[in-house]
Motif scaffolding. Structure first.
Motif, PDB file in Angstrom:
ATOM      1  N   PRO A  23       0.817  -1.222   0.000  1.00 11.28           N
ATOM      2  CA  PRO A  23       0.000   0.000   0.000  1.00 11.28           C
ATOM      3  C   PRO A  23       0.845   1.264   0.000  1.00 11.28           C
ATOM      4  N   TYR A  24       0.329   2.315  -0.635  1.00  8.91           N
ATOM      5  CA  TYR A  24       0.991   3.623  -0.619  1.00  8.91           C
ATOM      6  C   TYR A  24       1.048   4.155   0.804  1.00  8.91           C
ATOM      7  N   HIS A  25      -0.081   4.082   1.518  1.00  7.92           N
ATOM      8  CA  HIS A  25      -0.122   4.403   2.947  1.00  7.92           C
ATOM      9  C   HIS A  25      -0.219   3.082   3.714  1.00  7.92           C
ATOM     10  N   ASP A  26       0.638   2.888   4.690  1.00  6.47           N
ATOM     11  CA  ASP A  26       0.540   1.694   5.527  1.00  6.47           C
ATOM     12  C   ASP A  26      -0.659   1.860   6.461  1.00  6.47           C
ATOM     13  N   PHE A  27      -1.780   1.233   6.106  1.00  9.03           N
ATOM     14  CA  PHE A  27      -2.997   1.479   6.870  1.00  9.03           C
ATOM     15  C   PHE A  27      -3.004   0.790   8.223  1.00  9.03           C
ATOM     16  N   HIS A  28      -1.990  -0.044   8.499  1.00  9.92           N
ATOM     17  CA  HIS A  28      -1.879  -0.643   9.827  1.00  9.92           C
ATOM     18  C   HIS A  28      -1.140   0.288  10.792  1.00  9.92           C
ATOM     19  N   SER A  29      -0.029   0.864  10.346  1.00 12.28           N
ATOM     20  CA  SER A  29       0.787   1.692  11.239  1.00 12.28           C
ATOM     21  C   SER A  29       0.482   3.180  11.146  1.00 12.28           C
ATOM     22  N   SER A  30       0.048   3.650   9.977  1.00  7.99           N
ATOM     23  CA  SER A  30      -0.196   5.092   9.813  1.00  7.99           C
ATOM     24  C   SER A  30      -1.381   5.334   8.876  1.00  7.99           C
ATOM     25  N   PRO A  31      -2.596   5.058   9.338  1.00 11.86           N
ATOM     26  CA  PRO A  31      -3.771   5.271   8.483  1.00 11.86           C
ATOM     27  C   PRO A  31      -3.943   6.740   8.119  1.00 11.86           C
ATOM     28  N   HIS A  32      -4.425   6.996   6.893  1.00 14.37           N
ATOM     29  CA  HIS A  32      -4.542   8.388   6.432  1.00 14.37           C
ATOM     30  C   HIS A  32      -5.777   9.090   6.979  1.00 14.37           C
ATOM     31  N   GLY A  33      -6.792   8.337   7.402  1.00 12.47           N
ATOM     32  CA  GLY A  33      -7.939   8.945   8.062  1.00 12.47           C
ATOM     33  C   GLY A  33      -8.946   9.628   7.159  1.00 12.47           C
ATOM     34  N   CYS A  34      -8.857   9.433   5.851  1.00 15.31           N
ATOM     35  CA  CYS A  34      -9.787  10.074   4.918  1.00 15.31           C
ATOM     36  C   CYS A  34     -10.928   9.114   4.607  1.00 15.31           C
ATOM     37  N   SER A  35     -12.147   9.528   4.891  1.00 13.49           N
ATOM     38  CA  SER A  35     -13.309   8.653   4.685  1.00 13.49           C
ATOM     39  C   SER A  35     -13.700   8.527   3.217  1.00 13.49           C
ATOM     40  N   ASN A  36     -13.190   9.418   2.360  1.00 12.67           N
ATOM     41  CA  ASN A  36     -13.526   9.369   0.935  1.00 12.67           C
ATOM     42  C   ASN A  36     -12.680   8.376   0.155  1.00 12.67           C
ATOM     43  N   CYS A  37     -11.574   7.916   0.739  1.00  7.67           N
ATOM     44  CA  CYS A  37     -10.574   7.158  -0.013  1.00  7.67           C
ATOM     45  C   CYS A  37     -10.408   5.741   0.528  1.00  7.67           C
ATOM     46  N   PRO A  38      -9.896   4.816  -0.309  1.00 13.20           N
ATOM     47  CA  PRO A  38      -9.597   3.467   0.178  1.00 13.20           C
ATOM     48  C   PRO A  38      -8.469   3.503   1.198  1.00 13.20           C
ATOM     49  N   LEU A  39      -8.378   2.437   1.992  1.00  6.46           N
ATOM     50  CA  LEU A  39      -7.415   2.408   3.091  1.00  6.46           C
ATOM     51  C   LEU A  39      -5.977   2.623   2.632  1.00  6.46           C
ATOM     52  N   ASN A  40      -5.635   2.108   1.457  1.00  3.91           N
ATOM     53  CA  ASN A  40      -4.230   2.091   1.054  1.00  3.91           C
ATOM     54  C   ASN A  40      -3.735   3.384   0.417  1.00  3.91           C
ATOM     55  N   MET A  41      -4.665   4.287  -0.006  1.00  2.00           N
ATOM     56  CA  MET A  41      -4.188   5.493  -0.675  1.00  2.00           C
ATOM     57  C   MET A  41      -5.215   6.608  -0.645  1.00  2.00           C
ATOM     58  N   CYS A  42      -4.802   7.773  -0.134  1.00  2.00           N
ATOM     59  CA  CYS A  42      -5.598   8.993  -0.227  1.00  2.00           C
ATOM     60  C   CYS A  42      -4.928   9.893  -1.262  1.00  2.00           C
TER      61      CYS A  42
ATOM     62  N   LEU B 174      -7.148  14.758 -14.166  1.00  2.00           N
ATOM     63  CA  LEU B 174      -7.967  13.855 -14.972  1.00  2.00           C
ATOM     64  C   LEU B 174      -8.138  12.531 -14.256  1.00  2.00           C
ATOM     65  N   GLY B 175      -9.397  12.076 -14.146  1.00  2.00           N
ATOM     66  CA  GLY B 175      -9.647  10.811 -13.478  1.00  2.00           C
ATOM     67  C   GLY B 175     -11.024  10.268 -13.794  1.00  2.00           C
ATOM     68  N   ASP B 176     -11.316   9.106 -13.209  1.00  2.00           N
ATOM     69  CA  ASP B 176     -12.599   8.456 -13.494  1.00  2.00           C
ATOM     70  C   ASP B 176     -13.279   7.889 -12.258  1.00  2.00           C
ATOM     71  N   GLY B 177     -12.509   7.479 -11.241  1.00  2.00           N
ATOM     72  CA  GLY B 177     -13.072   6.678 -10.159  1.00  2.00           C
ATOM     73  C   GLY B 177     -13.405   7.426  -8.887  1.00  2.00           C
ATOM     74  N   LYS B 178     -13.965   6.685  -7.931  1.00  2.00           N
ATOM     75  CA  LYS B 178     -14.320   7.274  -6.639  1.00  2.00           C
ATOM     76  C   LYS B 178     -13.101   7.862  -5.948  1.00  2.00           C
ATOM     77  N   GLY B 179     -11.945   7.208  -6.101  1.00  2.00           N
ATOM     78  CA  GLY B 179     -10.723   7.688  -5.460  1.00  2.00           C
ATOM     79  C   GLY B 179     -10.223   9.003  -6.011  1.00  2.00           C
ATOM     80  N   ASP B 180     -10.772   9.434  -7.155  1.00  2.00           N
ATOM     81  CA  ASP B 180     -10.367  10.705  -7.757  1.00  2.00           C
ATOM     82  C   ASP B 180     -11.224  11.873  -7.273  1.00  2.00           C
ATOM     83  N   TYR B 181     -12.235  11.580  -6.465  1.00  2.00           N
ATOM     84  CA  TYR B 181     -13.097  12.650  -5.957  1.00  2.00           C
ATOM     85  C   TYR B 181     -12.376  13.493  -4.904  1.00  2.00           C
TER      86      TYR B 181
END
Length: 271
Positions: free
Chosen positions: A134-153, A175-182
């Protein structure tokens, strides 16, 4: 003139599919993928799939050959080359992985056009299997953004890019297409632009919450649309920036330039 930073998502934006699904399907592992999907985060699942495929005798060379066949609209490569030739800084912010993205961009001869790729780490280990983290280690340092998947904000990535010390004000085109681009779209400000792919999740979210998006919105349908709209916006920004340096005593005649005309002559000849 202010710099222009063009930020691309990768899956279903630069390429016309999801690279994870493309590799899994082409290697004949769709059933196993669907079986495991409810049990773990997507990013962790892809790492597991690469282990399973390696155990079945699939090699990294098999993966590379499949990535070279990834579907892409024929106008995407010219669009990237033209935007770079016009002086834009190009970056990728993607929830795919570095190995997939770099393999595809290298195959297309595009890797050197991008100053940075922000994505999930992916590398071949000493056993020859692809590992994906994961880009963000969601076990040791979660990003805390409710709009994004656990591994990347992606919003945090955009904020980091925006905070870079540079001379003058930069304008962003995302430029994007998915929910993670919001989330990254919400980080853009007045004078920036967001290009959601029409009838995809990002487009739907923006349509439902237009007042939350400060950037100017320009939807696109396919690679041809992407090229024309992107180069048109770059041209528009350039004209506006140049106009600021013209004396009030001078008369400025603005000429509408099409996306094709905005390209340098050399690139138009190459096409």
């Amino acid at each position: 003139m202010a710099g222009i930073v063009v930020v691309f998502d990768f899956d279903k934006t630069l390429i016309d599919c999801d690279s994870d699904n493309w590799v899994v399907d082409e290697l004949g592992a769709t059933d196993l993928f669907n079986q495991l999907l409810p049990t773990m985060p997507w990013n962790s699942l892809m790492d597991r799939m690469m282990k399973e495929l390696h155990a079945q005798g699939k090699t990294i060379e098999d993966v590379v050959e499949i990535l070279k066949r990834t579907p892409i609209h024929p106008r995407i490569v010219p669009a990237i080359k033209a935007a770079h030739a016009l002086g834009c800084e190009l970056r990728v912010v993607s929830d795919a992985n570095l190995f997939f993205i770099e393999t595809i961009l290298n195959h297309l001869g595009l890797r050197d056009y991008f100053s940075e790729i922000n994505t999930n780490p992916g590398f071949v280990d000493e056993e020859g299997k692809l590992r994906i983290f994961p880009y963000h280690d969601f076990h040791s340092s979660p990003h805390g953004c409710s709009n994004c998947p656990l591994n990347m904000c992606k919003g945090l990535v955009i904020e980091r890019i925006q905070a870079e010390p540079v001379e003058g004000k930069r304008k962003f085109i995302y430029l994007g297409d998915g929910k993670g681009d919001y989330c990254p779209s919400l980080k853009l400000g007045d004078g920036d632009y967001v290009m959601p792919r029409k009838n995809y999740p990002l487009w739907d979210l923006i349509c439902e919450n237009r007042l939350f998006v400060k950037a100017e919105i320009h939807e696109w349908i396919d690679g041809k649309d992407l090229e024309e709209i992107l180069l048109g916006l770059i041209n528009k920004i350039s004209i506006e920036e140049n106009a600021q340096f013209i004396s009030p005593d001078c008369k400025l005649q603005t000429i509408a330039v099409s996306a094709h005309e905005a390209m340098p002559q050399a690139l138009r000849v190459q096409q």
